[in-house]
Design a protein around this motif. Structure first.
Motif, PDB file in Angstrom:
ATOM      1  N   VAL A  81      37.155  46.084  20.052  1.00  0.00           N
ATOM      2  CA  VAL A  81      36.701  45.737  21.393  1.00  0.00           C
ATOM      3  C   VAL A  81      36.248  47.183  22.078  1.00  0.00           C
ATOM      4  O   VAL A  81      37.016  48.296  21.936  1.00  0.00           O
ATOM      5  CB  VAL A  81      37.565  44.987  22.426  1.00  0.00           C
ATOM      6  CG1 VAL A  81      37.148  44.718  23.598  1.00  0.00           C
ATOM      7  CG2 VAL A  81      38.224  43.906  21.573  1.00  0.00           C
ATOM      8  N   ALA A  82      34.964  47.299  22.665  1.00  0.00           N
ATOM      9  CA  ALA A  82      34.601  48.283  23.604  1.00  0.00           C
ATOM     10  C   ALA A  82      34.696  47.806  25.239  1.00  0.00           C
ATOM     11  O   ALA A  82      34.195  46.877  25.614  1.00  0.00           O
ATOM     12  CB  ALA A  82      33.176  48.911  23.137  1.00  0.00           C
ATOM     13  N   VAL A  83      35.409  48.599  25.858  1.00  0.00           N
ATOM     14  CA  VAL A  83      35.679  48.241  27.223  1.00  0.00           C
ATOM     15  C   VAL A  83      34.493  49.262  28.168  1.00  0.00           C
ATOM     16  O   VAL A  83      34.283  50.353  27.901  1.00  0.00           O
ATOM     17  CB  VAL A  83      37.119  48.669  27.727  1.00  0.00           C
ATOM     18  CG1 VAL A  83      37.064  48.446  29.198  1.00  0.00           C
ATOM     19  CG2 VAL A  83      38.136  47.978  27.118  1.00  0.00           C
ATOM     20  N   VAL A  84      33.804  48.449  28.864  1.00  0.00           N
ATOM     21  CA  VAL A  84      32.621  49.039  29.467  1.00  0.00           C
ATOM     22  C   VAL A  84      32.835  48.836  31.110  1.00  0.00           C
ATOM     23  O   VAL A  84      33.195  47.662  31.453  1.00  0.00           O
ATOM     24  CB  VAL A  84      31.311  48.472  29.036  1.00  0.00           C
ATOM     25  CG1 VAL A  84      30.133  49.145  30.133  1.00  0.00           C
ATOM     26  CG2 VAL A  84      30.861  48.561  27.835  1.00  0.00           C
ATOM     27  N   THR A  85      33.273  49.580  31.771  1.00  0.00           N
ATOM     28  CA  THR A  85      33.483  49.711  33.246  1.00  0.00           C
ATOM     29  C   THR A  85      33.274  51.220  33.713  1.00  0.00           C
ATOM     30  O   THR A  85      33.309  52.056  33.315  1.00  0.00           O
ATOM     31  CB  THR A  85      34.753  49.126  33.584  1.00  0.00           C
ATOM     32  OG1 THR A  85      35.089  49.069  34.972  1.00  0.00           O
ATOM     33  CG2 THR A  85      35.763  49.951  32.867  1.00  0.00           C
TER      34      THR A  85
END
Length: 209
Positions: free
Chosen positions: A6-10
């Motif tokens: 999972v890549a977290v984009v924020t």
């Protein structure tokens, strides 16, 4: 056990840190730093704009990749007009930020990894309307269907599911038997179908529209 990357984009470091801790606590989930390494992208923003959606990458993917990562969006503000842009970037779930706890977040990521989608009811209705409009205004006038098959291919496959042979299908549709055989051969080769029974099973799914 399958591990979901999972890549977290924020833009919010606190949201990034919290999501990373929650996800990395699971033995079957691993947070990666780059969207190009991910099976699932987790986009978390208080307000998701069209610019935020571009963070998921271009509409066209690298030809060396097999498909686009699924994306889960967690936000309290999503513009309905951006729904099509989101779907084209493989957004499969949209969840409310304020109401989504750790277990729901993890479950949504795992569901997305397994090909499941989840949208709020209002967005489901809007998405259905968009799909129907594309089918009616773009695909059908060009002899295509939502499955990617032409109307002629669907017509032939539907009759195949009714047990008709190529001669009978040709008679029903006023085609030559050679044309029917050529269409069946082309579809079977393109879709990787082993035999006519397999083609009939495929037709039930693809030509139900």
């Amino acid at each position: 056990m399958k591990t979901t990357k999972v890549a977290v984009v924020t833009s919010d470091p606190l949201l990034r840190g919290g999501a990373t801790v929650l996800l990395d606590a699971r033995t079957n989930v691993h947070v990666v730093p780059d969207v190009d390494q991910a099976d699932v992208i987790l986009l978390i923003e208080a307000k998701v704009t069209r610019d935020a959606l571009t963070e998921l990458g271009p509409l066209k993917r690298d030809s060396n990749r097999t498909g686009r990562p699924a994306c889960v969006v967690v936000t309290d503000h999503f513009n309905d007009d951006d729904l099509l842009a989101a779907v084209l970037r493989n957004v499969v779930a949209i969840m409310p930020l304020r109401e989504t706890g750790g277990p729901q977040l993890v479950n949504a990521v795992l569901a997305a990894s397994n090909g499941m989608a989840s949208f709020p009811p209002a967005l489901q209705r809007k998405l259905l309307t968009l799909v129907q409009n594309v089918d009616r205004e773009v695909l059908r006038p060009n002899g295509l269907t939502m499955s990617g098959l032409t109307e002629r291919e669907c017509d032939i496959l539907r009759l195949l599911t009714e047990g008709l042979n190529t001669e009978q299908i040709a008679g029903k549709l006023s085609y030559s038997e050679r044309t029917v055989k050529n269409v069946l051969h082309r579809v079977m080769r393109r879709e990787g179908l082993r035999n006519r029974a397999h083609a009939a099973a495929f037709a039930v799914r693809a030509c139900s529209c």
